[in-house]
Design an enzyme around this catalytic site. Sequence first.
Site, PDB file in Angstrom:
ATOM      1  N   LEU A 233      87.476  33.354  33.737  1.00 29.59           N
ATOM      2  CA  LEU A 233      88.265  33.108  32.365  1.00 29.59           C
ATOM      3  C   LEU A 233      86.992  33.044  31.418  1.00 29.59           C
ATOM      4  O   LEU A 233      87.494  33.398  30.152  1.00 29.59           O
ATOM      5  CB  LEU A 233      88.809  31.691  32.406  1.00 29.59           C
ATOM      6  N   GLY A 234      85.847  32.862  31.477  1.00 28.54           N
ATOM      7  CA  GLY A 234      84.885  32.869  30.620  1.00 28.54           C
ATOM      8  C   GLY A 234      83.606  32.218  31.227  1.00 28.54           C
ATOM      9  O   GLY A 234      83.600  31.789  32.264  1.00 28.54           O
ATOM     10  N   SER A 235      82.699  32.226  30.383  1.00 30.28           N
ATOM     11  CA  SER A 235      81.551  31.360  30.793  1.00 30.28           C
ATOM     12  C   SER A 235      80.880  30.589  29.528  1.00 30.28           C
ATOM     13  O   SER A 235      81.028  30.940  28.422  1.00 30.28           O
ATOM     14  CB  SER A 235      80.506  32.437  31.248  1.00 30.28           C
ATOM     15  N   GLY A 236      80.165  29.305  30.069  1.00 38.42           N
ATOM     16  CA  GLY A 236      79.913  28.459  29.005  1.00 38.42           C
ATOM     17  C   GLY A 236      78.403  28.081  29.075  1.00 38.42           C
ATOM     18  O   GLY A 236      77.674  28.597  30.059  1.00 38.42           O
TER      19      GLY A 236
ATOM     20  N   PHE B 124      77.516  25.519  30.974  1.00 37.32           N
ATOM     21  CA  PHE B 124      77.197  25.033  32.161  1.00 37.32           C
ATOM     22  C   PHE B 124      77.236  26.111  33.058  1.00 37.32           C
ATOM     23  O   PHE B 124      76.703  25.890  34.460  1.00 37.32           O
ATOM     24  CB  PHE B 124      77.992  23.835  32.666  1.00 37.32           C
TER      25      PHE B 124
ATOM     26  N   VAL C 139      83.313  29.674  34.348  1.00 38.26           N
ATOM     27  CA  VAL C 139      84.723  29.130  34.319  1.00 38.26           C
ATOM     28  C   VAL C 139      85.905  30.179  35.004  1.00 38.26           C
ATOM     29  O   VAL C 139      85.984  31.237  34.391  1.00 38.26           O
ATOM     30  CB  VAL C 139      85.120  28.702  33.027  1.00 38.26           C
TER      31      VAL C 139
ATOM     32  N   ASP D  48      80.887  17.038  19.895  1.00 38.67           N
ATOM     33  CA  ASP D  48      80.837  18.416  19.726  1.00 38.67           C
ATOM     34  C   ASP D  48      82.073  18.986  19.406  1.00 38.67           C
ATOM     35  O   ASP D  48      82.651  20.137  20.018  1.00 38.67           O
ATOM     36  CB  ASP D  48      80.085  19.287  20.799  1.00 38.67           C
TER      37      ASP D  48
END
Length: 262
Positions: free
Chosen positions: A18-21, A23, A26, A131
């Site tokens: 789905l994505g990456s962040g 950490f 995802v 945040d």
Amino acid sequence: SFEKWEINPSDLTFMKQLGSGQFGVVRLGKFRAKHKVAIKTVYEGAMSEEDFIEEAKIMMNLSHPNLVQLHGVCTQQRPIYIVTEFMENGCLLNYLRQRQGRLQKDALLSICEDVCEGMAYLEENHFIHRDLAARNCLVTEKNMVKVSDFGMTRYVLDDEYTSSTGSKFPVKWSPPEVFHFSKFSSKSDVWSFGVLMWEVFTEGRMPFENKSNAEVVDEISRGERLYRPSQASRLVYQIMYSCWFCGITICAELSDLSEGWD
Ligand code: ADP
């Protein structure tokens, strides 16, 4: 033995990314082949894991229609997984940008209301987000908005992100007491909420667009604030502006004033 916050990884199946962040990656997944969930894989060295696992027990008890629900964690292997509610329409910032010119004013206001409800619940539960920004909210299939990643910056192991002079620190969403003294509170969350309202009513523009973090610190300290987005009525702007009252600025103004008195 599995504690109640612990999810057995064999109950999970992994689907598309789905994505990456901050950490890690995802992914969409399924819990017991039935319920769609989002599974965050935590890169080694990205998080202070022990502290997070302790906190996850508390976060599991936070439950509100406008908060992305934490379902549980898989901590018996490395990398650890964080399992949350799946949000079909992804991150709010992209959602706004992809729909530029197509969202009615009442839709924009309703996004702000959703976030506000979730944040009011966090405050009632004495939980500070630290945040809040459009990039940290997610959107459901039915276009309802939920707040995500609450409290998570405390577990980030990256000085660029956690130090107020670091390049990834969210200065543009922070009041002076945060960028000067790291004094986080529900009041500093309210400041961030005002900036989020600005992001919503500009349909995903970057606050203080061409300015560096240092320039924003300077501008905010002098009492300057974000302009009124053209989509925001005077009343809507009054509400976002009221989020940006700041004790430090007022003290500086009073002291300027009193210098002329003796
Ligand atoms: P960051 O750590 O940078 O805040 P996240 O790790 O929370 O980012 O998420 C990275 C991306 O993965 C998001 O921008 C979003 O597109 C996607 N994503 C994260 N969580 C979910 C979720 N629960 N449902 C759907 N998509 C998600």
